[in-house]
Every structure is written in structure tokens, then in C-alpha cells.
Design a protein around this motif. Structure first.
Motif, PDB file in Angstrom:
ATOM      1  N   VAL A 390      30.604  -8.487  -8.446  1.00 17.23           N
ATOM      2  CA  VAL A 390      31.862  -9.228  -8.444  1.00 17.23           C
ATOM      3  C   VAL A 390      32.978  -8.255  -8.783  1.00 17.23           C
ATOM      4  N   VAL A 391      34.020  -8.277  -7.976  1.00 21.84           N
ATOM      5  CA  VAL A 391      35.161  -7.409  -8.229  1.00 21.84           C
ATOM      6  C   VAL A 391      36.306  -8.279  -8.715  1.00 21.84           C
ATOM      7  N   LYS A 392      36.746  -8.039  -9.926  1.00 23.78           N
ATOM      8  CA  LYS A 392      37.816  -8.853 -10.487  1.00 23.78           C
ATOM      9  C   LYS A 392      39.049  -8.014 -10.800  1.00 23.78           C
ATOM     10  N   PRO A 393      40.183  -8.352 -10.192  1.00 24.30           N
ATOM     11  CA  PRO A 393      41.426  -7.633 -10.496  1.00 24.30           C
ATOM     12  C   PRO A 393      41.820  -7.932 -11.945  1.00 24.30           C
ATOM     13  N   MET A 394      42.158  -6.891 -12.692  1.00 25.58           N
ATOM     14  CA  MET A 394      42.480  -7.089 -14.104  1.00 25.58           C
ATOM     15  C   MET A 394      43.971  -7.205 -14.370  1.00 25.58           C
ATOM     16  N   LEU A 401      36.213 -11.613  -6.270  1.00 24.25           N
ATOM     17  CA  LEU A 401      35.352 -11.956  -5.134  1.00 24.25           C
ATOM     18  C   LEU A 401      34.068 -11.130  -5.168  1.00 24.25           C
ATOM     19  N   ALA A 402      33.028 -11.686  -4.503  1.00 21.82           N
ATOM     20  CA  ALA A 402      31.740 -11.010  -4.454  1.00 21.82           C
ATOM     21  C   ALA A 402      31.749 -10.048  -3.272  1.00 21.82           C
ATOM     22  N   VAL A 403      31.263  -8.834  -3.533  1.00 22.69           N
ATOM     23  CA  VAL A 403      31.232  -7.807  -2.502  1.00 22.69           C
ATOM     24  C   VAL A 403      29.805  -7.263  -2.438  1.00 22.69           C
ATOM     25  N   PRO A 404      29.280  -7.039  -1.223  1.00 19.16           N
ATOM     26  CA  PRO A 404      27.936  -6.462  -1.131  1.00 19.16           C
ATOM     27  C   PRO A 404      27.889  -5.151  -1.919  1.00 19.16           C
ATOM     28  N   ARG A 405      26.854  -4.988  -2.662  1.00 15.79           N
ATOM     29  CA  ARG A 405      26.680  -3.821  -3.509  1.00 15.79           C
ATOM     30  C   ARG A 405      26.934  -2.519  -2.744  1.00 15.79           C
ATOM     31  N   GLU A 407      28.883  -1.936  -0.387  1.00 19.92           N
ATOM     32  CA  GLU A 407      30.251  -1.718   0.103  1.00 19.92           C
ATOM     33  C   GLU A 407      31.292  -1.554  -1.012  1.00 19.92           C
ATOM     34  N   ILE A 408      30.798  -1.552  -2.231  1.00 18.30           N
ATOM     35  CA  ILE A 408      31.739  -1.564  -3.350  1.00 18.30           C
ATOM     36  C   ILE A 408      32.676  -0.360  -3.389  1.00 18.30           C
ATOM     37  N   SER A 409      32.152   0.831  -3.176  1.00 17.24           N
ATOM     38  CA  SER A 409      33.058   1.971  -3.314  1.00 17.24           C
ATOM     39  C   SER A 409      34.101   1.998  -2.196  1.00 17.24           C
ATOM     40  N   THR A 410      33.702   1.621  -0.974  1.00 19.51           N
ATOM     41  CA  THR A 410      34.705   1.594   0.094  1.00 19.51           C
ATOM     42  C   THR A 410      35.692   0.464  -0.148  1.00 19.51           C
ATOM     43  N   HIS A 411      35.193  -0.640  -0.719  1.00 17.80           N
ATOM     44  CA  HIS A 411      36.088  -1.755  -1.013  1.00 17.80           C
ATOM     45  C   HIS A 411      37.157  -1.340  -2.024  1.00 17.80           C
TER      46      HIS A 411
END
Length: 419
Positions: A390-394, A401-405, A407-411
Motif C-alpha cells: 500500500v502506498v500512502k501519501p504522507m 492505493l495498492a500497488v503490485p509489489r 511495480e513499487i519502485s517505478t510507481h
RNA sequence: GUGGUCAUAGCUCAACAGGUAGAGCACCAGGUUGUGAUCCUGGCGGUUGGGGGUUCAAGUCCCCUUGGCCACCCCA
């Protein structure tokens, strides 16, 4: 109370202030490297003799030296300033001239500490050896001026003076001695003691009682030889050409005895501070020779890091700023996922931190918040099972939102902002 | 080096004329059933810089000591 604390006049520089110190020297290096100066690193320790050449009438040498005898019976001193070391290096290595170097580092003087004055204090500075050009004096002053501009300082004033050629200076010193001696006890007792050691220094007295006498004292300008006067005029013309503001202060005398001709000082705008000298310098033709090298003209300046930073505080510029983190990894599945993901993101060039000790999600989120990271990357049991994070803006109000593991760094790289 | 002034929780400070130390912030935990910054509740935290003395009793008075700050000296 701690069992140990720093020695008097010594202190620790902690984050984020330490980061500010590094940026300070980085900015300085950038300014002078663009002007052709190369960094020189010299030992913190030198043979005591290197520094006694500074002048045995100066307090720096007579009472502020940190000296000792080492196990090889050598009389050693911690450097109280850098110019002498640079000249010693020049005499030792004989580089081609003009030799333009810059430095940054600690110096030591055994003084009673107070704000803006420490026994270990840092300076940045430059020295140029082997050129006599008055317009070099202008360049040197201009570089300090440019550095202050880069820091954002506005209220720094430049005062300049010329001590003349050595002979001029000597005649002036005698004239001062005669003048102050004739004044007898109209001069304060403290200043009379100073007069014995170094008449020039009497001009620096801050005692009320001396001010009237000092104001009417002989002026150095009247003792300048034609050559010295021409050099000084050229320097002032150069400063005007570069639109650098200055005031000529005939009573400016610097603390070290090796100065000849051009001398200058930068003073901070803060009131009621006795430590308002942010930096200064001047010509010291003859110092290299005194250290056993060939007769070589020299000029340079040193700026105090602490005092300049104090001036920045007063003007509200060049503040300490924390390092920007891209992400903070929160893992409530034990920690192994965080280790792997953090390493992966760092390898991808992102600035990433994470929580330790398998603390609660709430505790880790607090750390994420405190870290200042743009995003919290959260891994729980659900995400682990689903192969997502889960990527949460702080900051801002973006949705998490949930992001495939995978793809996280490109996201993260694709979302430099908040969403 | 000389003179002055100050020293209480991690930080900033409070405690009447001597009567056995308190607040805010910070930190930790809970409220919130995975989610920080806000809010509420609770908790941790001090041989009052150190040593000695006066007193029934000292954070408070006296002496010594260590350190910070200010002025002088001088300088960055």
C-alpha cells in the motif's frame, strides 16, 4: 548529568545542524573551484616554529597556542590558523605560481570561550601565492563577497585598509608609539600595556576612555609610500568596478603581524556582538620567505564558519534543512519484507528509511510521519498474500492505493508529487 | 587570563520569606477492530551540575568546584 562532557570551547555538531555545515562548505567549494582554486588539506599539527613565524607580538602566538612536546621530543602545536600552514606547504613543495588553493577545517586557540568564539573553530578560506597584482586582491575579496551572496546574507559590510609596505608600516608603528606614549595616563592602563607589545593593536581598544585619543591618532594613509598608495588605489578602483560596497577604515588592523598592504574584514550586521568579525584577510608578502621559502607575495582570507552561520541565523537565511526521504517502509509482518523492499528501493535510487523492532503499525506510522518521507509504503499480511504493497501519501490529501509489489519502485519514481 | 552572571525532567521553564520538586513540549502505550500528523486518557522520566557546610529542615543560605553565557583582552 553525563559522566563526561566536551572540553571547554569544544562542542558536538549534531544533525540537522551538521548537514548545514556540510552544505556550507559545499557552497564555498563551488564558489572558489569555479574560480580556479584547488583544495589543500594540511595537517592539524605543525612544528611550533611554523606558527611562531606569524609574529611573536600576537596573542595568537604568545598565549593562545595549543602546544605540547610529543613522544619524539618535537615541539608541536595545533594550528591556530591556516595561512602559515599553506605557506609552509608552498615552501616545502614549490608548486608553480600563481598557486591558488582553498581549505576548510578546524583551528585551535586556547581562549576563554563564549558565543561565536570556541577553542576549536572552523574556517573556510583561500590563499594565492606568487602574484602581486592589485586586481588579484580584488578577485579574492570578490569571491568572499560572492560566497556571502550565495548564502543569502545581506547585512555583511566590507571594511578595507592598507598597512603599506613593511617600511611604511614600521614608520607608522613608531609614530603611533610616540603619539600614545606622549598621551601618558590619558590612555587606559590596559592599552598602555598593549602599547608595549604592539602599538597597532591600541587602535583596536574598545575602552571608552581611549576612543578620543584613538580618533586623533596618526593615520596610516599618511605613511604610505607611492607604491603602496598606488596599489591601494588600484584595489579600490577594482572593487568599484565590480560594484562591491566597502568602507575604508584607516584604523582597521588585523590580528596577525604578517599582514602587508591590503587588509580587509567582513563584519556582521548584528548589534552588540563583540564577535562581529565574520572573516577577514589580506596580503602577507614575506611570510613564505620567513618560513624558509623563496620571496613570494601572498594574499588570502579566512571566514569563520560558526560566526557566519550565526549571521545567517540572524538574517533568517541558509537554514538547516532535513534530508528529503522518498519513502518510509512500514512492515507489520515481521520485518523481513521491509529489509528486502528498502534495499530494492534504495538500489533504484530512492531515499528510503524504515521502522525497526517490529513495532505496531501505529508506532511505525508515527516514525514514517516524523521522517518527513513523501510516502509510507505499507506491507501487512493481506498485502504479503496478495503480492502488493500500500502506498500512502504522507503530505497532501491524496488517497492511498495498492500497488503490485513488482511495480513499487517505478510507481514511486513516477510520482514525485503527492499522488 | 581578569570581572560579572547563571546552572531544576531529553528540551523550555515554574516552585511565596529556607518546610522533603511541578507544567508544557518531546517520548511510550491505549482510545481507533492493520494507517501518521489533530483530539482524549494514562505512563516513563529528576540523588534540583558536582562536593562540603549552616539548620530540626536546603532547589532556596555560605564556601569550593565544573560548565554555559556576558564584558574586558583578542579574534573567526
Amino acid at each position: 548529568m553525563p559522566a563526561f562532557q566536551t572540553s571547554p570551547g569544544m562542542r558536538d555538531i549534531l544533525p540537522p545542524e551538521s548537514g548545514r555545515w556540510r552544505r556550507f562548505t559545499d557552497v564555498f567549494a563551488d564558489v572558489v573551484e569555479r574560480a580556479g582554486y584547488g583544495q589543500i588539506v594540511t595537517p592539524l599539527l605543525e612544528d611550533l616554529g611554523v606558527f611562531t613565524r606569524i609574529g611573536d607580538a600576537t596573542d595568537v602566538v604568545t598565549k593562545e597556542m595549543y602546544d605540547f612536546v610529543d613522544k619524539g621530543e618535537r615541539h608541536i602545536a595545533l594550528r591556530p590558523e591556516m595561512t602559515a600552514s599553506v605557506c609552509r606547504a608552498f615552501a616545502e613543495h614549490r608548486p608553480t605560481v600563481p598557486w591558488k588553493v582553498f581549505y576548510s577545517g578546524s583551528n585551535f586557540r586556547y581562549e576563554k570561550p563564549q558565543r561565536g568564539r570556541y577553542r576549536q573553530f572552523d574556517q573556510v578560506g583561500i590563499e594565492v601565492l606568487g602574484a602581486d597584482d592589485a586586481f588579484l586582491d580584488v578577485e579574492v575579496i570578490a569571491l568572499a563577497s560572492e560566497f556571502y551572496r550565495r548564502l543569502g546574507l545581506r547585512q555583511v559590510t566590507l571594511v578595507v585598509n592598507s598597512l603599506g609596505e613593511p617600511d611604511d608600516r614600521a614608520r607608522y608603528v613608531e609614530a603611533l608609539r610616540a603619539y600614545f606614549t606622549a598621551a601618558g595616563d590619558r590612555l587606559s592602563e590596559a592599552s598602555r600595556a598593549t602599547l608595549e607589545r604592539n602599538p597597532l593593536r591600541v587602535l583596536d581598544s574598545k575602552r571608552e576612555r581611549d576612543q578620543e585619543l584613538i580618533a586623533a591618532a596618526p593615520q596610516i594613509g599618511d605613511f604610505h609610500s607611492p607604491e603602496a598608495a598606488a596599489h591601494f588605489v588600484a584595489v579600490l578602483d577594482g572593487l568599484r568596478t565590480l560594484d562591491i560596497e566597502f568602507t575604508v577604515e584607516p584604523k582597521l588592523v588585523r590580528g596577525l603581524d604578517y599582514y602587508r598592504r591590503t587588509i580587509f574584514e567582513f563584519q556582521g550586521g548584528t548589534l552588540d556582538s563583540a564577535q562581529n568579525a565574520l572573516g577577514g584577510g589580506g596580503r602577507y608578502d614575506g611570510l613564505v620567505e620567513a618560513l624558509g621559502g623563496p620571496a613570494t607575495p601572498g594574499i588570502g582570507f579566512a571566514l569563520g564558519v560558526d560566526r557566519t552561520l550565526l549571521a545567517c541565523d540572524d538574517e533568517g537565511v541558509f537554514a538547516a534543512e532535513p534530508v528529503e526521504l522518498d519513502a518510509f517502509v512500514v512492515d507489520v509482518t515481521g520485518g523481513l519484507q521491509a529489509v528486502a523492499l528498502t534495499a530494492e528501493l534504495r538500489a533504484a535510487g530512492l531515499a528510503v528509511d524504515r521502522g525497526y523492532d517490529n513495532r505496531s503499525m501505529k508506532a511505525q506510522m508515527k516514525l514514517a510521519n516524523r521522517s518527513g518521507a513523501r510516502f509510507a509504503v505499507i506491507i501487512g499480511d493481506d498485502e504479503l498474500a496478495a503480492g502488493t504493497v500500500v502506498v500512502k501519501p504522507m503530505r497532501g490529501d491524496g488517497e492511498q492505493l495498492a500497488v503490485p509489489r513488482s511495480e513499487i519502485s517505478t510507481h514511486l519514481a513516477a510520482h514525485p508529487d503527492q499522488n
